[in-house]
Scaffold this motif. Structure first.
Motif, PDB file in Angstrom:
ATOM      1  N   MET A   1      29.374   0.343  27.280  1.00 20.67           N
ATOM      2  CA  MET A   1      28.700   1.642  27.218  1.00 20.67           C
ATOM      3  C   MET A   1      28.028   1.801  25.859  1.00 20.67           C
ATOM      4  O   MET A   1      28.652   1.587  24.822  1.00 20.67           O
ATOM      5  N   THR A   2      26.755   2.189  25.878  1.00 21.25           N
ATOM      6  CA  THR A   2      26.042   2.467  24.635  1.00 21.25           C
ATOM      7  C   THR A   2      26.381   3.872  24.164  1.00 21.25           C
ATOM      8  O   THR A   2      26.240   4.840  24.914  1.00 21.25           O
ATOM      9  N   LEU A   3      26.823   3.992  22.933  1.00 17.45           N
ATOM     10  CA  LEU A   3      27.197   5.291  22.378  1.00 17.45           C
ATOM     11  C   LEU A   3      25.955   6.023  21.870  1.00 17.45           C
ATOM     12  O   LEU A   3      24.908   5.400  21.631  1.00 17.45           O
ATOM     13  N   PRO A   4      26.034   7.353  21.692  1.00 14.62           N
ATOM     14  CA  PRO A   4      24.838   8.150  21.401  1.00 14.62           C
ATOM     15  C   PRO A   4      24.142   7.853  20.080  1.00 14.62           C
ATOM     16  O   PRO A   4      22.980   8.209  19.923  1.00 14.62           O
ATOM     17  N   SER A   5      24.819   7.258  19.110  1.00  8.54           N
ATOM     18  CA  SER A   5      24.188   7.093  17.798  1.00  8.54           C
ATOM     19  C   SER A   5      24.606   5.786  17.142  1.00  8.54           C
ATOM     20  O   SER A   5      25.564   5.128  17.561  1.00  8.54           O
ATOM     21  N   GLN A   6      23.855   5.410  16.114  1.00  9.55           N
ATOM     22  CA  GLN A   6      24.145   4.273  15.240  1.00  9.55           C
ATOM     23  C   GLN A   6      24.099   2.925  15.956  1.00  9.55           C
ATOM     24  O   GLN A   6      24.632   1.939  15.457  1.00  9.55           O
ATOM     25  N   GLN A   7      23.492   2.871  17.134  1.00 11.15           N
ATOM     26  CA  GLN A   7      23.389   1.627  17.905  1.00 11.15           C
ATOM     27  C   GLN A   7      24.764   1.012  18.168  1.00 11.15           C
ATOM     28  O   GLN A   7      24.906  -0.208  18.261  1.00 11.15           O
ATOM     29  N   ALA A   8      25.759   1.870  18.281  1.00 12.89           N
ATOM     30  CA  ALA A   8      27.120   1.410  18.554  1.00 12.89           C
ATOM     31  C   ALA A   8      27.359   1.382  20.061  1.00 12.89           C
ATOM     32  O   ALA A   8      26.658   2.038  20.837  1.00 12.89           O
ATOM     33  N   SER A   9      28.364   0.619  20.467  1.00 11.12           N
ATOM     34  CA  SER A   9      28.707   0.544  21.886  1.00 11.12           C
ATOM     35  C   SER A   9      30.207   0.335  22.036  1.00 11.12           C
ATOM     36  O   SER A   9      30.910  -0.012  21.076  1.00 11.12           O
ATOM     37  N   LEU A  10      30.679   0.546  23.249  1.00  9.64           N
ATOM     38  CA  LEU A  10      32.112   0.502  23.520  1.00  9.64           C
ATOM     39  C   LEU A  10      32.343  -0.123  24.893  1.00  9.64           C
ATOM     40  O   LEU A  10      31.606   0.155  25.845  1.00  9.64           O
ATOM     41  N   ALA A  11      33.355  -0.967  24.980  1.00 10.34           N
ATOM     42  CA  ALA A  11      33.755  -1.549  26.267  1.00 10.34           C
ATOM     43  C   ALA A  11      35.270  -1.440  26.372  1.00 10.34           C
ATOM     44  O   ALA A  11      35.980  -1.525  25.362  1.00 10.34           O
ATOM     45  N   ASN A 124      48.530   9.568  33.003  1.00 13.44           N
ATOM     46  CA  ASN A 124      47.527  10.439  33.632  1.00 13.44           C
ATOM     47  C   ASN A 124      46.491  10.984  32.646  1.00 13.44           C
ATOM     48  O   ASN A 124      45.733  11.885  32.997  1.00 13.44           O
ATOM     49  N   LYS A 125      46.456  10.453  31.435  1.00 11.49           N
ATOM     50  CA  LYS A 125      45.434  10.874  30.476  1.00 11.49           C
ATOM     51  C   LYS A 125      44.289   9.875  30.524  1.00 11.49           C
ATOM     52  O   LYS A 125      44.398   8.759  30.002  1.00 11.49           O
ATOM     53  N   THR A 126      43.204  10.275  31.158  1.00  8.61           N
ATOM     54  CA  THR A 126      42.081   9.355  31.336  1.00  8.61           C
ATOM     55  C   THR A 126      40.838   9.776  30.556  1.00  8.61           C
ATOM     56  O   THR A 126      39.798   9.137  30.678  1.00  8.61           O
ATOM     57  N   LYS A 127      40.935  10.839  29.776  1.00  8.52           N
ATOM     58  CA  LYS A 127      39.821  11.252  28.925  1.00  8.52           C
ATOM     59  C   LYS A 127      40.229  11.124  27.463  1.00  8.52           C
ATOM     60  O   LYS A 127      41.287  11.611  27.069  1.00  8.52           O
ATOM     61  N   ILE A 128      39.390  10.466  26.683  1.00  8.34           N
ATOM     62  CA  ILE A 128      39.682  10.287  25.259  1.00  8.34           C
ATOM     63  C   ILE A 128      38.489  10.761  24.432  1.00  8.34           C
ATOM     64  O   ILE A 128      37.339  10.693  24.866  1.00  8.34           O
ATOM     65  N   SER A 155      28.292  11.293  15.635  1.00  6.73           N
ATOM     66  CA  SER A 155      28.979  10.104  16.149  1.00  6.73           C
ATOM     67  C   SER A 155      30.342  10.468  16.731  1.00  6.73           C
ATOM     68  O   SER A 155      31.390  10.103  16.196  1.00  6.73           O
ATOM     69  N   ALA A 156      30.325  11.218  17.815  1.00  2.39           N
ATOM     70  CA  ALA A 156      31.556  11.593  18.513  1.00  2.39           C
ATOM     71  C   ALA A 156      31.214  11.914  19.956  1.00  2.39           C
ATOM     72  O   ALA A 156      30.144  12.463  20.246  1.00  2.39           O
ATOM     73  N   THR A 157      32.107  11.573  20.859  1.00  2.56           N
ATOM     74  CA  THR A 157      31.882  11.861  22.274  1.00  2.56           C
ATOM     75  C   THR A 157      33.214  11.844  23.008  1.00  2.56           C
ATOM     76  O   THR A 157      34.224  11.363  22.479  1.00  2.56           O
ATOM     77  N   THR A 158      33.217  12.386  24.210  1.00  4.62           N
ATOM     78  CA  THR A 158      34.399  12.381  25.069  1.00  4.62           C
ATOM     79  C   THR A 158      34.113  11.495  26.275  1.00  4.62           C
ATOM     80  O   THR A 158      33.090  11.667  26.943  1.00  4.62           O
ATOM     81  N   ILE A 159      35.006  10.556  26.545  1.00  9.49           N
ATOM     82  CA  ILE A 159      34.780   9.562  27.596  1.00  9.49           C
ATOM     83  C   ILE A 159      35.854   9.683  28.672  1.00  9.49           C
ATOM     84  O   ILE A 159      37.043   9.795  28.364  1.00  9.49           O
ATOM     85  N   ASP A 160      35.411   9.657  29.919  1.00  5.97           N
ATOM     86  CA  ASP A 160      36.326   9.559  31.050  1.00  5.97           C
ATOM     87  C   ASP A 160      36.507   8.078  31.357  1.00  5.97           C
ATOM     88  O   ASP A 160      35.563   7.396  31.767  1.00  5.97           O
ATOM     89  N   LEU A 161      37.705   7.570  31.152  1.00  5.96           N
ATOM     90  CA  LEU A 161      37.954   6.134  31.282  1.00  5.96           C
ATOM     91  C   LEU A 161      37.784   5.637  32.713  1.00  5.96           C
ATOM     92  O   LEU A 161      37.452   4.469  32.936  1.00  5.96           O
ATOM     93  N   LEU A 162      38.001   6.496  33.696  1.00  4.81           N
ATOM     94  CA  LEU A 162      37.915   6.065  35.092  1.00  4.81           C
ATOM     95  C   LEU A 162      36.472   6.045  35.590  1.00  4.81           C
ATOM     96  O   LEU A 162      36.045   5.089  36.243  1.00  4.81           O
ATOM     97  N   SER A 163      35.720   7.089  35.270  1.00  2.00           N
ATOM     98  CA  SER A 163      34.340   7.164  35.760  1.00  2.00           C
ATOM     99  C   SER A 163      33.339   6.520  34.808  1.00  2.00           C
ATOM    100  O   SER A 163      32.222   6.194  35.200  1.00  2.00           O
ATOM    101  N   GLY A 164      33.736   6.361  33.547  1.00  2.00           N
ATOM    102  CA  GLY A 164      32.819   5.794  32.563  1.00  2.00           C
ATOM    103  C   GLY A 164      31.751   6.761  32.109  1.00  2.00           C
ATOM    104  O   GLY A 164      30.737   6.362  31.537  1.00  2.00           O
ATOM    105  N   VAL A 165      31.971   8.054  32.340  1.00  2.00           N
ATOM    106  CA  VAL A 165      30.997   9.075  31.961  1.00  2.00           C
ATOM    107  C   VAL A 165      31.357   9.626  30.589  1.00  2.00           C
ATOM    108  O   VAL A 165      32.512   9.961  30.327  1.00  2.00           O
ATOM    109  N   ALA A 166      30.349   9.715  29.719  1.00  3.29           N
ATOM    110  CA  ALA A 166      30.551  10.268  28.381  1.00  3.29           C
ATOM    111  C   ALA A 166      29.778  11.557  28.252  1.00  3.29           C
ATOM    112  O   ALA A 166      28.631  11.662  28.692  1.00  3.29           O
TER     113      ALA A 166
END
Length: 367
Positions: A1-11, A124-128, A155-166
């Motif tokens: 997943m491409t994060l919103p800033s700094q050309q950072a990404s997360l998998a 059951n915690k799937t949002k970080i 440089s901050a966001t909330t991610i749903d680990l199951l759906s992959g939606v930020a």
């Protein structure tokens, strides 16, 4: 997943059966002696309170190291150096970091680093809440403050680990558009039109007091819409804790305060025969013009904040504003022409060159 800033990404890979998370963060150094960090905030998507892993070159060996840090409120206030300590509230199982390109890769401006971690989450915690950033310098083993550009403060966001939606800037796009449209129309168009009506329609005798009601209605409607747009802006600020548009926010507060004073001034409007009427008019004109000027300036600040400096929306507003300015110039010239013509006629009447029609009629009756 491409994060919103700094050309950072997360998998990541989430193992639901034991609530563990395998994650890898990809970031870029902005200095050979800088740092790159990533972490999770247990409560909200902001820097303060984040449990982070920060990677930087070891000051003694130059090798890449990865250490845990807790970003408590003292870090933001820079009251003390940031020191490494074990993470609490987050069960970190393993962590490591390496340069993209293997062992031969060197740390330089633009070099990419990969931070790996395995974390035990609550069942059951799937949002970080994910937070990341980078800086230009490390003092010993203490990373120093990161840059404070808009890109670095978002440089901050909330991610749903199951759906992959930020949830990040794009999710607020609709709200930002509504905020921009309402404020652009109210502060940037309706209030200037209201002033134009007041200045140029009041001299048309055929309208009588109608010009006043049209002027007041236009201004009150514009201020009402502008207040709603201002409230939406405050909500956007709450939903984007990392972003601070200082000048845009301050101008908005001042414009709303001046608009409120104008609205309240209607309740204390003296009669035309009152000796304080002239002072009230001076106040009303000064505050009104100041409110409109600040509103228009802040509309352009809003385009900058929305990164819409080169869009058709700004072009359309500039054309609209230019049209209003052109109308003002034409009406102002016409007003001066009429004023000068009347002044000349009055002078000729006083000199007796032009006889008043009633005088001619009276003299004719005696002949």
């Amino acid at each position: 997943m491409t994060l919103p800033s700094q050309q950072a990404s997360l998998a990541w890979t989430y193992h639901a059966h034991n609530a563990t998370l395998d994650v890898v963060f990809f970031g870029n150094f902005i200095s050979p002696s800088g740092w790159v960090g990533w972490g999770i905030n247990p409560t909200t998507a902001e820097m303060t309170g984040t449990r982070s892993l920060i990677s930087f070159p070891d000051p003694n060996t130059g090798q890449l190291v990865l250490l845990p840090y807790i970003l408590d409120p003292t870090v933001k206030l820079q009251k003390a150096p940031l020191l490494s300590r074990p993470l609490d509230h987050i069960h970190l199982l393993t962590s490591s970091a390496k340069m993209y390109g293997g062992k031969l890769a060197t740390i330089h401006d633009g070099a990419q680093v990969e931070i790996y971690a395995t974390i035990k989450l609550s069942p059951n915690k799937t949002k970080i809440h994910v937070v990341w950033n980078r800086g230009v310098y490390v003092q010993g083993y203490s990373p120093t403050i990161h840059p404070t550009t808009i890109n670095d403060l978002s440089s901050a966001t909330t991610i749903d680990l199951l759906s992959g939606v930020a949830r990040h800037e794009n999710d607020l796009k609709t709200l930002k558009i509504v905020h921009g449209v309402m404020n652009g129309i109210s502060w940037g168009v309706m209030l200037p039109i209201g002033i134009i009506m007041s200045r140029y329609l009041r001299h048309i005798e055929a309208l009588g007091p109608t010009w006043f009601y049209v002027h007041a209605g236009m201004q009150l409607t514009g201020f009402f819409l502008g207040t709603i747009g201002f409230a939406i802006g405050l909500k956007l600020g709450e939903l984007s804790p990392g972003k601070v548009y200082g000048l845009h926010r301050k101008l908005g507060f001042i414009a709303v305060c001046l608009g409120s004073l104008q609205t309240l001034a209607l309740l204390f409007r003296p009669k035309t025969t009152n000796k304080y009427r002239k002072y009230w008019k001076s106040y009303h004109h000064f505050v009104g013009y100041a409110c409109v000027v600040l509103g228009v300036v802040n509309v352009f600040q809003g385009f900058e904040a929305m990164e819409a400096s080169r869009t058709y929306a700004k072009l359309a507003y500039c054309l609209c504003l230019s049209t209003l300015i052109g109308i003002c110039i034409a009406l102002e010239v016409n007003s001066w022409v009429v004023f000068c013509r009347k002044a000349e006629e009055e002078k000729l009447k006083r000199d007796g060159v032009i006889t008043h029609p009633s005088s001619e009629k009276a003299s004719g009756s005696f002949n």
